[in-house]
Design a protein around this motif. Structure first.
Motif, short mmCIF file in Angstrom:
data_model
loop_
_atom_site.label_atom_id
_atom_site.label_comp_id
_atom_site.label_asym_id
_atom_site.label_seq_id
_atom_site.Cartn_x
_atom_site.Cartn_y
_atom_site.Cartn_z
N ALA A 5 0.62 -1.30 -0.15
CA ALA A 5 -0.12 -0.33 -0.02
C ALA A 5 0.91 1.19 -0.06
O ALA A 5 0.61 2.24 -0.76
N TRP A 6 1.80 1.34 0.61
CA TRP A 6 2.86 2.43 0.85
C TRP A 6 3.69 2.65 -0.50
O TRP A 6 3.31 3.75 -1.09
N GLY A 7 3.79 1.49 -1.15
CA GLY A 7 4.37 1.61 -2.56
C GLY A 7 3.34 2.10 -3.47
O GLY A 7 3.93 2.90 -4.19
N LEU A 8 2.05 1.62 -3.55
CA LEU A 8 1.06 2.03 -4.44
C LEU A 8 0.89 3.70 -4.28
O LEU A 8 0.67 4.35 -5.17
N LEU A 9 0.95 4.11 -3.03
CA LEU A 9 0.94 5.44 -2.70
C LEU A 9 1.95 6.40 -3.13
O LEU A 9 1.87 7.37 -3.89
N MET A 10 3.11 5.64 -3.17
CA MET A 10 4.46 6.65 -3.50
C MET A 10 4.50 6.95 -5.17
O MET A 10 4.69 7.73 -5.52
N GLN A 11 4.07 5.57 -5.63
CA GLN A 11 3.90 5.64 -7.13
C GLN A 11 3.31 4.33 -7.74
O GLN A 11 3.61 3.37 -7.38
N VAL A 63 4.97 -2.99 -9.16
CA VAL A 63 6.08 -4.28 -9.10
C VAL A 63 6.57 -4.90 -7.74
O VAL A 63 6.92 -6.00 -7.71
N VAL A 64 6.33 -3.99 -6.82
CA VAL A 64 6.48 -4.63 -5.32
C VAL A 64 5.54 -5.64 -5.26
O VAL A 64 5.75 -6.66 -4.70
N GLY A 73 12.95 -12.62 -6.78
CA GLY A 73 14.10 -11.97 -6.10
C GLY A 73 14.76 -10.88 -6.76
O GLY A 73 15.37 -9.92 -6.42
N GLY A 74 14.31 -10.67 -8.13
CA GLY A 74 14.68 -9.52 -9.18
C GLY A 74 13.89 -8.42 -8.84
O GLY A 74 14.10 -7.32 -9.35
N MET A 75 12.76 -8.49 -8.36
CA MET A 75 11.60 -7.53 -8.45
C MET A 75 12.10 -6.24 -7.40
O MET A 75 11.81 -5.17 -7.94
N PRO A 76 12.85 -6.53 -6.27
CA PRO A 76 13.36 -5.13 -5.46
C PRO A 76 14.16 -4.34 -6.40
O PRO A 76 13.77 -2.97 -6.48
N VAL A 77 15.14 -4.95 -7.27
CA VAL A 77 16.01 -4.03 -7.87
C VAL A 77 15.15 -3.42 -9.02
O VAL A 77 15.54 -2.12 -9.28
N LEU A 78 14.18 -3.90 -9.60
CA LEU A 78 13.50 -3.56 -10.85
C LEU A 78 12.65 -2.48 -10.11
O LEU A 78 12.33 -1.31 -10.67
N ALA A 79 12.18 -2.73 -8.89
CA ALA A 79 10.88 -1.71 -8.24
C ALA A 79 11.92 -0.40 -7.91
O ALA A 79 11.28 0.66 -8.14
N GLY A 80 13.01 -0.65 -7.54
CA GLY A 80 13.78 0.81 -7.02
C GLY A 80 14.09 1.61 -8.44
O GLY A 80 14.11 2.69 -8.27
N ARG A 81 14.63 0.72 -9.53
CA ARG A 81 14.81 1.24 -10.65
C ARG A 81 13.28 2.36 -11.28
O ARG A 81 13.48 3.26 -11.91
N VAL A 82 12.13 1.36 -11.33
CA VAL A 82 11.00 1.96 -11.66
C VAL A 82 10.66 3.20 -11.02
O VAL A 82 10.33 4.20 -11.47
N LEU A 83 10.69 3.19 -9.48
CA LEU A 83 10.76 4.52 -8.78
C LEU A 83 11.43 5.74 -9.16
O LEU A 83 10.87 6.83 -9.13
N ALA A 84 12.66 5.40 -9.57
CA ALA A 84 13.50 6.53 -10.15
C ALA A 84 13.26 7.06 -11.48
O ALA A 84 13.10 8.11 -11.84
N VAL A 85 13.02 5.66 -12.40
CA VAL A 85 12.68 6.36 -13.86
C VAL A 85 11.34 6.61 -14.25
O VAL A 85 11.10 7.24 -14.95
N GLY A 86 10.44 5.91 -13.47
CA GLY A 86 8.86 5.97 -13.73
C GLY A 86 8.38 5.16 -14.73
O GLY A 86 7.35 5.30 -15.17
N GLU A 87 9.38 4.07 -15.23
CA GLU A 87 8.86 3.17 -16.24
C GLU A 87 9.86 1.91 -16.18
O GLU A 87 11.14 2.03 -15.60
#
Lengths: 201, 303
Positions: free
Chosen positions: B120-126, B132-133, B163-177
């Motif tokens: 929920a926190w993740g969805l609120l952030m973006q 992805v989370v 296991g690869g989702m956290p790194v992808l999530a971090g990247r998505v949060l920064a890039v927006g895609e």
């Protein structure tokens, strides 16, 4: 085999960190061949420190380690030659390749006296270069005096290699436990001497 | 010096403190702090890989908080679902749920609470980041643990994807895609997972066999498993290396990454040619160190 003490672990970690620093920041701006040679030398030192830390001193009994460890003096001496005597670079590179193939072939195909002899010759020549060239270069004023430290590191690597070689041939100068006890300290001193020597140069 | 009466006064407080400390230690065990920490590091590295240099510390802190909750939540839910398997394996029998120190119901409530809060926190952030989370949590708990883990050793692929989702999530949060670098970093983690898990499967072969969990060593033998580990190591290093190059990591860091990769190839090669338990477990530990260092290098670049 005795477990690594906390002090051993700290010393090995320090060795790894110093070698990692040298790979990352200590060789920038040098010619490509020099960067490659020093990266291999300090890279092997870093991996060696990490593997001893993770697996323990048993790793030193592996024949693979004896082969890979040869890369340290070979590539370090190649880096020094390529940096300060570029006209000898190609000739010495050829010698390095031949020396490494010799060690590899004798270790894998003809283990025994011939393998030990080739290891001693290859280590001897490269070790003398690492020890002697920095002294020559700094005492003749071609490099700052701090480069002497690289020669000191060369002396220490020679000492470590000698202790391990005699241990392998069954005629140890010191007892096995004594050699393994001083090895982490020797490794960190040697790496520190190299890193500071290159930094001061 | 404290009198006897003073000591008696302090005693209940120290008892409460001790009980709280014990409880906290129990719950801490439930979230597998080392594994969670490693995955968290990948998420943060994914974020700073684009936002170099890091200036938005509040977003970084929110990323760390939401990911920590989601990863911890999925780990607790896995522990609840796998409690019967854990009870049959010597390595895991002492875990808080199979040993009866924490009830499955409490674990379930905690796991769901952490997971829902994190997502929920993740969805609120973006929204895309939150999605992805959530995907990571879903692949890990539902697809990997509940559906496939007890049926096929190939479940490891889904474990790897999650296991690869956290790194992808971090990247998505920064890039927006979802971009190529994010996918490469996630692929790196996916390919790193076999080195991490299969070396563990070999070390605890009897445990997994006893628990009835199919693994590559039990289905295809040690030789094939070691070959897969070696190939996966090369693929993981290739993915991380290419991603690091695209990110624009300094040459010095790229050199160090190459050196560390060669170390992993070396150990995987030795394990293939001259296998031993020591080398196998050494490779397991080295792989964890390799992952941590790779993420650390990306983080260092941002400083």
């Amino acid at each position: 085999m005795a477990k690594l003490s906390m002090l051993d672990r700290i010393l090995l970690l320090l060795t790894g960190l110093l070698a990692a620093y040298q790979v990352v920041a200590g060789i920038d701006g040098k010619p490509t061949m020099v960067i490659v040679a020093y990266t291999v030398a300090f890279g092997v030192l870093l991996i060696a420190g990490l593997l001893i830390l993770i697996i323990g001193m048993e790793i030193l009994d592996s024949s693979f380690v004896a082969i890979v460890a040869t890369l340290i003096p070979l590539s370090l001496s190649l880096g020094i030659v390529a940096e300060h005597f570029p006209e000898w670079q190609t000739t010495y590179l050829l010698l390095v390749v031949v020396g490494f193939v010799l060690v590899l072939a004798t270790r894998l195909l003809l283990p025994g006296n011939l393998a030990t002899l080739s290891l001693m010759v290859v280590h001897g020549i490269s070790g003398l270069l690492i020890f002697g060239l920095p002294f020559y270069l700094s005492l003749t004023g071609r490099t700052p005096l701090g480069f002497l430290l690289v020669g000191v590191g060369g002396g220490l690597i020679g000492l470590g290699g000698l202790l391990l070689s005699f241990l392998k041939t069954g005629h140890p100068i010191l007892s096995r436990s004594m050699i393994l006890a001083v090895l982490p300290g020797l490794l960190v001193l040697m790496t520190a001497a190299f890193v500071f020597g290159f930094y001061l140069a | 010096m404290a009198t006897s009466a003073q000591t008696h006064k302090l005693a209940p407080q120290s008892v409460v403190f001790r009980v709280m400390k014990t409880k906290l230690r129990l719950y801490w065990k439930l979230i597998k702090s080392l594994q969670t920490g490693l995955l968290l590091a990948t998420g943060m590295a994914g974020f700073v890989s684009f936002a170099c240099p890091v200036t938005n510390f509040s977003t970084l802190a929110a990323l760390a908080g939401s990911l920590f909750l989601a990863i911890s939540g999925s780990t607790v839910l896995n522990m609840v679902y796998d409690r019967d398997i854990d009870a049959r394996m010597g390595r895991t029998t002492g875990r808080p749920i199979p040993s009866g120190q924490i009830s499955p119901r409490t674990g379930l409530i905690l796991g769901l609470g952490l997971s829902i809060t994190g997502v929920a926190w993740g969805l609120l952030m973006q929204p895309l980041y939150g999605l992805v989370v959530f995907a990571g949590l879903f692949f890990d708990v539902v697809v990997y643990t509940m559906w496939l883990k007890r049926r096929t050793p190939w479940s490891i692929i889904w474990g790897g994807i999650s296991g690869g989702m956290p790194v992808l999530a971090g990247r998505v949060l920064a890039v927006g895609e979802i971009d190529a670098v994010g996918l490469l970093l996630a692929l790196g983690v996916l390919c790193w997972i076999p080195t991490h898990i299969m070396t563990f499967n070999m070390r605890y072969y009897d445990d997994y066999k006893r628990a009835g969990v199919p693994t590559f060593p039990s289905e295809y033998g040690y030789g094939v498993t070691r070959l897969i580990i070696a190939l996966a190591s090369v693929l993981a290093a290739g993915s991380f290396g290419y991603a690091a190059f695209l990110i624009g990591l300094d040459w010095g860091y790229l050199r160090l990454l190459s050196v560390l990769s060669v170390g992993m190839f070396f150990l995987a090669g030795v394990s293939l040619i001259k296998p031993s338990e020591k080398v196998n477990f050494g490779l397991f530990k080295y792989a964890s160190l390799y992952m941590l260092n790779t993420m650390l290098l990306i983080l260092l670049q941002a400083i």
